[in-house]
Design an enzyme around this catalytic site. Sequence first.
Site, mmCIF file in Angstrom:
data_model
loop_
_atom_site.group_PDB
_atom_site.id
_atom_site.type_symbol
_atom_site.label_atom_id
_atom_site.label_comp_id
_atom_site.label_asym_id
_atom_site.label_seq_id
_atom_site.Cartn_x
_atom_site.Cartn_y
_atom_site.Cartn_z
ATOM 1 N N ARG A 61 0.818 -1.224 0.000
ATOM 2 C CA ARG A 61 0.000 0.000 0.000
ATOM 3 C C ARG A 61 0.846 1.266 0.000
ATOM 4 O O ARG A 61 0.437 2.286 -0.556
ATOM 5 C CB ARG A 61 -0.911 0.023 1.233
ATOM 6 N N LYS A 96 3.585 -19.199 5.098
ATOM 7 C CA LYS A 96 2.911 -19.790 6.254
ATOM 8 C C LYS A 96 2.404 -18.667 7.160
ATOM 9 O O LYS A 96 2.948 -17.568 7.071
ATOM 10 C CB LYS A 96 3.856 -20.727 6.988
ATOM 11 N N HIS A 98 9.819 -23.112 4.780
ATOM 12 C CA HIS A 98 11.225 -22.849 4.470
ATOM 13 C C HIS A 98 12.159 -23.930 4.996
ATOM 14 O O HIS A 98 13.275 -24.061 4.537
ATOM 15 C CB HIS A 98 11.644 -21.444 4.951
ATOM 16 N N LYS A 127 16.090 -26.068 3.343
ATOM 17 C CA LYS A 127 17.405 -26.171 3.984
ATOM 18 C C LYS A 127 18.207 -27.298 3.333
ATOM 19 O O LYS A 127 17.677 -28.369 3.059
ATOM 20 C CB LYS A 127 17.251 -26.471 5.493
ATOM 21 N N HIS A 130 6.864 -27.615 10.072
ATOM 22 C CA HIS A 130 8.284 -27.971 9.933
ATOM 23 C C HIS A 130 8.606 -29.378 10.433
ATOM 24 O O HIS A 130 9.248 -30.169 9.749
ATOM 25 C CB HIS A 130 9.159 -26.991 10.710
ATOM 26 N N LYS A 158 10.825 -22.708 22.923
ATOM 27 C CA LYS A 158 11.497 -21.408 22.991
ATOM 28 C C LYS A 158 12.287 -21.336 24.282
ATOM 29 O O LYS A 158 11.943 -22.003 25.262
ATOM 30 C CB LYS A 158 10.455 -20.283 23.026
#
EC number: 1.1.1.49
Length: 483
Positions: free
Chosen positions: A51, A147, A177, A181, A239, A330
């Site tokens: 935009r 994704k 992605h 790899k 993944h 994480k």
Amino acid sequence: MVSRVIPVEDFDLVIFGATGDLAHRKILPGLFRRFVAGQIPETSRIIGAARTEQDDDAFRAEAAKAIVEFAGVKKNDPDLVRFTGLLGYTAIDAKGEGGWKALKARMRKGAVHAFYFSVAPSLFGDIAERLHGHGITDKHSRIVVEKPFGRDLETARALNTMLAQHFREQQIYRIDHYLGKETVQNLMAVRFANILFEPLWNAQFIDHVQITVAETVGVSGRGSYYDKSGAIRDMVQNHMMQLLCLIAMEPPYHFDPNAVRDEKLKVIRALEPVEPSDIVRGQYQPDGKEPGYLEDAENPDSRTESYVAMKVRISNWRWQGTPFYLRTGKKLRARTSEIAITFKEPPHSIFDDTGAPRANELVIRLQPNEGMNLKVMIKEPGPGGMRLVQVPLDMSFADALGPEGADMPDAYERLIMDVIRGNQTLFMRGDEVEAAWAWTDPIIRAWEDGKQRPEPYDAGSSGPEEALRLMHRDNRRWREIRA
Ligand code: NAP
């Protein structure tokens, strides 16, 4: 070892969301590197669309700045000047009618036409409809979608149905992605280009498989976005599922997009529902210096998991009795992604037991330091009799392949070039995505319907204690999480 660069055909690539984070960090720097490598013809055109009102020159300056920052090149690099010469920009609001004619006028006859939807999924439909409605795409055009592809089976199906109104499946490139790899593709080479492993690649010889994707970062900065997703949606459904498929699938008859994806689909369909007792969810805690998950997510009542570990069973002849253990989280001890295949111990030992572990283990490291490590038993050197010791046959791809190996293209670079080549092998097919959601949906729903809170775990640890118990119960242990 010099890797060959095969130039792709002349193309026009339109990047919707060209002013966004992904375009700046990955897509534009990736295209630049492929250009410098000589893979992109100088006649090709890359057209940014978003935009923001700006002209070609302003977008070229914006792209150059991003490439300097994220590809680590100098501002006055002559390649950068040549590359930005390929760029143009058209201001378009996906929800409005302005700008589409101008975009159409930019598309050249005879070039490959690709459209990268690097925008929120809620805009995919608007863009697809208008590209089609304004006659910008035809049956040869390709679209690339980012994704997340849906947040459950229903939304993924709706997305597939919507895209199918304007594009055939052969035109749709759903990006994961991870599949771009180098090491992930190497999984297929290792399995199907060597005679060594395939005869042993089954429940008779493999005790279990561990797939780990560990991150050290938390969700700070994108907590409220992540909180709607969680580790299962963010990592497992896409993944980790893809990694599991590549390890578990049958050999396809040929390295052909549909043959490979047919085999992956069969694996997903053979996954057994996960028992509630075979899954552990966790949330990282504050550590005195940094906030915990609940603060990062800005949601004190959140039950979204920043960690998940699960035991997965595949119901087919090859894998009956060999569990796959998946874990991702994480704020863990180290940033690492790896697949570890633990073989069974030899059925009979002719040596006196020295207590050394006897099972061979093949570890495929996706990051850091991509490579493979095969643990084998040898005699401990020295005159002290026949004592055994386990040693690693360690291969880092960067060492084995020299500087070319160290400088492997980033996943996005490879995948975008595959789009231009028209090769869908490393992209998820619609039915694959739906099958993956069909398997994860009940897991997510059971969790959402329940009252249980995720298990707490310390930042910088290996995850919750409960996850250790998941393994101990089976007389197995997780591999240590280390970089
Ligand atoms: P972002 O930084 O928020 O960028 C969004 C882009 O969309 C901007 O260029 C924005 O530009 C454009 N945009 C927003 N509304 C628009 C509209 N109505 N019409 C046309 N353009 C519009 O998002 P991002 O991080 O780049 O992510 C893009 C997509 O990639 C998302 O689907 C995301 O889930 C996915 N993804 C991102 C990453 C990542 O690392 N960033 C990783 C994996 C997947 P204007 O404001 O100028 O319109």
